[in-house]
Design an enzyme around this catalytic site. Structure first.
Site, PDB file in Angstrom:
ATOM      1  N   HIS A   1      22.938  31.143  11.329  1.00  0.00           N
ATOM      2  CA  HIS A   1      24.267  31.034  11.936  1.00  0.00           C
ATOM      3  C   HIS A   1      25.283  30.524  10.906  1.00  0.00           C
ATOM      4  CE1 HIS A   1      27.012  29.309  15.273  1.00  0.00           C
ATOM      5  NE2 HIS A   1      27.194  30.621  15.192  1.00  0.00           N
TER       6      HIS A   1
ATOM      7  N   HIS B   1      33.004  31.396  24.085  1.00  0.00           N
ATOM      8  CA  HIS B   1      33.048  30.281  23.131  1.00  0.00           C
ATOM      9  C   HIS B   1      33.920  30.669  21.930  1.00  0.00           C
ATOM     10  CE1 HIS B   1      29.942  32.769  21.202  1.00  0.00           C
ATOM     11  NE2 HIS B   1      30.201  32.105  20.072  1.00  0.00           N
TER      12      HIS B   1
ATOM     13  N   HIS C   1      33.761  30.810  17.900  1.00  0.00           N
ATOM     14  CA  HIS C   1      32.952  30.701  16.684  1.00  0.00           C
ATOM     15  C   HIS C   1      33.902  30.304  15.555  1.00  0.00           C
ATOM     16  CE1 HIS C   1      29.838  31.779  13.696  1.00  0.00           C
ATOM     17  NE2 HIS C   1      30.885  32.194  12.967  1.00  0.00           N
TER      18      HIS C   1
END
Length: 230
Positions: A118, A202, A204
């Site tokens: 990630h 969400h 990022h």
């Protein structure tokens, strides 16, 4: 010549002498009186101190006015200095990209959701949450398909900051800025969403050393290093 005749001749001489004396005395008296009158009425000589006093008062007034201007100028300079300091503080500050959030997927996390580890920090927020620029800078990327970084990011924005750092905002539902636009710290740049490769609404968020994918560093550590309590 007889004694009587001499006496007659002498009288006019005496009279003339007395007249001369009286005239002289009268002249002295008149001169004295004139001087006294001159002194009493105040001629040119007494006027000098008065003129000098007026000059001093004028000079004092000029100095007071000059001092007042100097104080006002100093006050303006101080106000400008305070304003400049406030602007410098604002320009130097960094903030969170969203106000209320829950940290979800962290930087460097592995798993089958990502082709690699990630690359950012996820801030779990509802769709439509205001997203702000974490610092002043210039928008260098803005658009769909990750603004050129790939469809996984959905709608994304990348901002270049003065220190050579870049911030990235992805999975947005709305983009409120355009490439080339300068944005201030805290300025609204978009709304959070669920676009691209996302399992739920969400934001990022990444901190990069270049505008492109693959140059990300730990964004939480970076924000904490500049005083942001994440």
């Amino acid at each position: 010549m007889s004694q009587r005749k001499l006496s007659r001749l002498a009288r006019p001489s005496v009279l003339r002498t007395r007249a001369g004396v009286l005239a002289a005395g009268l002249g002295v008296s008149l001169a004295a009186g004139t001087g006294a009158a001159f002194a009493a009425t105040g001629g040119d000589a007494p006027a000098a101190p008065a003129a000098s006093t007026a000059a001093v008062q004028h000079q004092a007034a000029v100095q007071a006015k000059t001092a007042s201007k100097a104080v006002a100028k100093a006050g303006d300079a101080k106000a400008k200095e305070s304003k400049a300091a406030a602007n410098a503080k604002t320009a130097a500050s960094w903030i969170d990209p969203v106000v209320k959030y829950t940290l979800s997927a962290s930087f460097g996390r592995g798993g089958n959701m990502w082709a690699a580890k990630h690359s950012g920090q996820d801030f779990a927020v509802p769709i439509g949450t205001a997203v702000h620029s974490v610092h002043g800078g210039t928008v260098v990327k803005a658009g769909s398909y990750g603004a050129g970084d790939g469809p996984a990011y959905g709608n994304a924005i990348v901002i270049k900051h003065a220190n050579g750092t870049y911030s990235q905002y992805a999975h947005l539902s709305k983009i409120k800025v355009f490439v080339g636009q300068y944005v201030k710290t805290g300025q609204l740049i978009g709304l959070s969403g669920n676009t691209g490769n996302s399992t739920g609404p969400h934001l990022h968020f990444e901190i990069r050393t270049t505008p492109n994918y693959g140059s990300a560093v730990n964004p939480v550590n970076f924000l904490r290093s500049v005083g942001v309590k994440v």
